[in-house]
Write an enzyme that holds these catalytic residues in place. Structure first.
Site, mmCIF file in Angstrom:
data_model
loop_
_atom_site.group_PDB
_atom_site.id
_atom_site.type_symbol
_atom_site.label_atom_id
_atom_site.label_comp_id
_atom_site.label_asym_id
_atom_site.label_seq_id
_atom_site.Cartn_x
_atom_site.Cartn_y
_atom_site.Cartn_z
ATOM 1 N N LYS A 200 1.022 -1.218 -0.078
ATOM 2 C CA LYS A 200 0.092 -0.138 0.034
ATOM 3 C C LYS A 200 0.915 1.327 0.031
ATOM 4 O O LYS A 200 1.958 1.392 1.020
ATOM 5 C CB LYS A 200 -0.996 -0.122 1.135
ATOM 6 C CG LYS A 200 -1.894 1.363 1.330
ATOM 7 C CD LYS A 200 -2.837 1.092 2.320
ATOM 8 C CE LYS A 200 -3.900 2.321 2.484
ATOM 9 N NZ LYS A 200 -4.688 2.323 3.415
ATOM 10 N N LYS A 254 -2.098 -1.510 -3.876
ATOM 11 C CA LYS A 254 -3.028 -0.444 -3.703
ATOM 12 C C LYS A 254 -2.169 1.136 -3.683
ATOM 13 O O LYS A 254 -1.139 1.048 -3.117
ATOM 14 C CB LYS A 254 -3.905 -0.469 -2.550
ATOM 15 C CG LYS A 254 -4.807 0.689 -2.108
ATOM 16 C CD LYS A 254 -5.182 0.393 -0.971
ATOM 17 C CE LYS A 254 -6.147 1.753 -0.516
ATOM 18 N NZ LYS A 254 -6.584 1.894 0.933
HETATM 19 C C1 PBG Z 1 -7.897 3.532 5.180
HETATM 20 C C2 PBG Z 1 -7.954 3.155 3.887
HETATM 21 C C3 PBG Z 1 -7.815 3.964 2.954
HETATM 22 C C4 PBG Z 1 -8.331 3.455 1.762
HETATM 23 C C5 PBG Z 1 -8.889 2.262 2.252
HETATM 24 N N1 PBG Z 1 -8.676 2.064 3.545
HETATM 25 C C6 PBG Z 1 -7.295 5.548 2.925
HETATM 26 C C7 PBG Z 1 -5.972 5.868 3.378
HETATM 27 O O1 PBG Z 1 -5.129 5.043 3.629
HETATM 28 O O2 PBG Z 1 -5.762 6.783 3.702
HETATM 29 C C8 PBG Z 1 -8.432 4.032 0.376
HETATM 30 C C9 PBG Z 1 -9.351 3.331 -0.634
HETATM 31 C C10 PBG Z 1 -9.570 4.416 -1.881
HETATM 32 O O3 PBG Z 1 -9.316 5.483 -2.001
HETATM 33 O O4 PBG Z 1 -10.537 4.013 -2.298
HETATM 34 N N2 PBG Z 1 -6.824 2.810 6.049
#
Ligand code: PBG
Length: 331
Positions: A200, A254
Site C-alpha cells: 500500500k 494499492k
Molecule cells: C484506510 C484506507 C484508505 C483506503 C482504504 N482504506 C485510505 C488511506 O489509507 O488513507 C483508500 C481507498 C480508496 O481510496 O478508495 N486505512
C-alpha cells in the site's frame, strides 16, 4: 517464440472477425473477479451521495442489504465495508474500533444473516475512529506501531466474532499480520481469511475515500511514515513477502492503475492470490472525464479492470463493481 516474418505472419489475420478475436483472447473479466467496496452510515433509508465519488453513496444498513443482494445476484462474490463514523465517536483512543456494536460489526451480522453466501470483507485501520484521521495511534505527533497493532488485533477479532469472512488490514503497521493471525487461531477463528493490504503506497489517489469516510478535514500531516514511498518497488515486494510469511492468505496492491508493474511483479514472484484496489481517485478521475463526455464510461471501466487481469491479478476491488457486472451480463 517470435512470429514468422511478414507476410507469413500477418497479425491482423486473427483480428478480422469478432469470433476470431474471441478465440484468441488471452484474458477475460467476470463478475467473479470483483470485490465491491461500500460506504456505510447510521440511520434508516439513507443514500447520501459523495460529491467527489459521482455515483457512490453512503448507505444506511437497510439500503446496504438491498444493494448487497443486487451485487450478489449479479455474481459479485464479496463486498468490503467502510464505515462513516459519527464525529462524536472519533476519539484519540479509538475505542469505537473494537466495539462489538459498532456500525461495521452490526453491518457484518446483518449481511451474514440475510445473505450468508456473500463474502463480507472488512477494513482494519483506526482512521474511521481516530480524532486525528490516522490509521494508528498518534503519540507526540508520531504514529506508534506496536500499541496500534494491539488495537488492530482487538478490532479484527471483533469483526471475526461478528462473522466477517475476510479481514483487510489496511494500516501498514509492522507485525500486524502475524499478530492478527495468532489471535485468530487462539480464539478459534481458524477459517477467517486475511487479505493484506501488503503493498500500500502513500498515494494522492485516496482523496475522495477520505471524503467518503469523513477523515479528510481531520488528517494532520500525511501517511508517509507508514505507507510505502511510490518510488519503491523492492520495498513493496519485501512487504508482500513479509505479510505472506506472517500468514496472509491473499495480498493486495494499492492503488491499482498507477501500480500495475507492482501487480505483475507480485504475481510472478510469489504466485499467491493477488488483488489490486482501483482506488477512489482512480474512479473519480474516470468518472469526471465520463461526465464531461470526454470518455466512454462503459469502455474505460471494462478496459481499466481488464488491465488488472493482464497484470496478473486474481481480482480487483472497484467502485465500478455492480456497473461492471451489469455490463458483463448485457454483453
Ligand atoms: C484506510 C484506507 C484508505 C483506503 C482504504 N482504506 C485510505 C488511506 O489509507 O488513507 C483508500 C481507498 C480508496 O481510496 O478508495 N486505512
Amino acid at each position: 517464440m517470435t512470429p514468422a516474418p511478414f507476410p507469413a505472419a500477418r497479425m491482423r489475420r486473427l483480428r478480422r472477425t469478432r469470433a476470431l478475436r474471441e478465440m484468441v483472447q488471452e484474458q477475460s473479466l467476470s463478475a467473479g473477479d470483483l470485490i465491491w467496496p461500500v460506504f456505510i452510515r447510521d440511520g434508516e433509508n439513507i443514500e447520501e451521495p459523495i460529491p467527489s465519488l459521482p455515483g457512490v453513496s453512503r448507505l444506511s444498513l437497510d439500503k446496504l442489504v438491498v444493494a448487497a443482494e443486487h451485487a450478489h445476484q449479479l455474481g459479485i462474490p464479496a463486498i468490503c465495508l467502510f464505515p462513516y463514523t459519527d464525529q462524536s465517536l472519533r476519539t484519540e483512543d479509538c475505542r469505537e474500533a473494537w466495539n462489538p456494536e459498532n456500525l461495521t460489526n452490526r453491518a457484518i451480522r446483518l449481511l451474514k444473516s440475510e445473505l450468508p453466501d456473500l463474502m463480507v470483507m472488512t477494513d482494519i485501520a483506526l482512521d474511521p475512529y481516530n480524532a486525528n484521521g490516522h490509521d494508528g495511534f498518534v503519540v507526540n505527533g508520531g504514529i506508534v506501531n506496536d500499541e496500534t497493532v494491539a488495537a488492530l488485533v482487538k478490532m479484527g477479532l471483533a469483526q471475526a466474532e461478528a462473522g466477517a469472512d475476510i479481514l483487510g488490514p489496511s494500516d501498514m503497521m509492522d507485525g500486524r499480520i502475524g499478530a492478527l493471525r495468532l489471535a485468530l487461531e487462539a480464539e478459534g477463528h481458524r477459517d477467517v481469511a486475511i487479505l493484506s493490504y501488503a503493498a500500500k503506497f502513500a498515494s494522492g489517489f485516496y482523496g475522495p475515500f477520505r471524503d467518503a469516510v469523513g477523515a479528510s478535514g481531520r488528517l494532520v500531516g500525511d501517511k508517509a511514515t507508514y505507507q510505502i514511498n511510490p518510488a519503491n518497488r523492492e520495498e513493496a515486494l519485501a512487504c508482500v513477502a513479509r505479510d505472506l510469511s506472517e500468514g496472509a492468505d491473499m495480498v493486495m496492491v494499492k492503488p491499482g492503475m498507477p501500480y500495475l508493474d507492482i501487480c505483475r511483479a507480485v504475481k510472478d514472484r510469489f504466485q499467491r492470490p493477488t488483488f489490486a484496489y482501483q482506488v477512489s481517485g482512480e474512479y473519480a478521475m474516470l468518472m469526471a472525464a465520463v461526465q464531461n463526455g470526454w470518455l466512454d464510461g462503459e469502455k474505460v471501466m471494462l478496459e481499466s479492470l481488464l488491465s488488472f487481469k493482464r497484470a496478473g491479478c486474481d481480482g480487483v476491488l472497484s467502485y465500478f463493481a455492480p456497473q461492471v457486472a451489469e455490463a458483463l451480463r448485457r454483453a
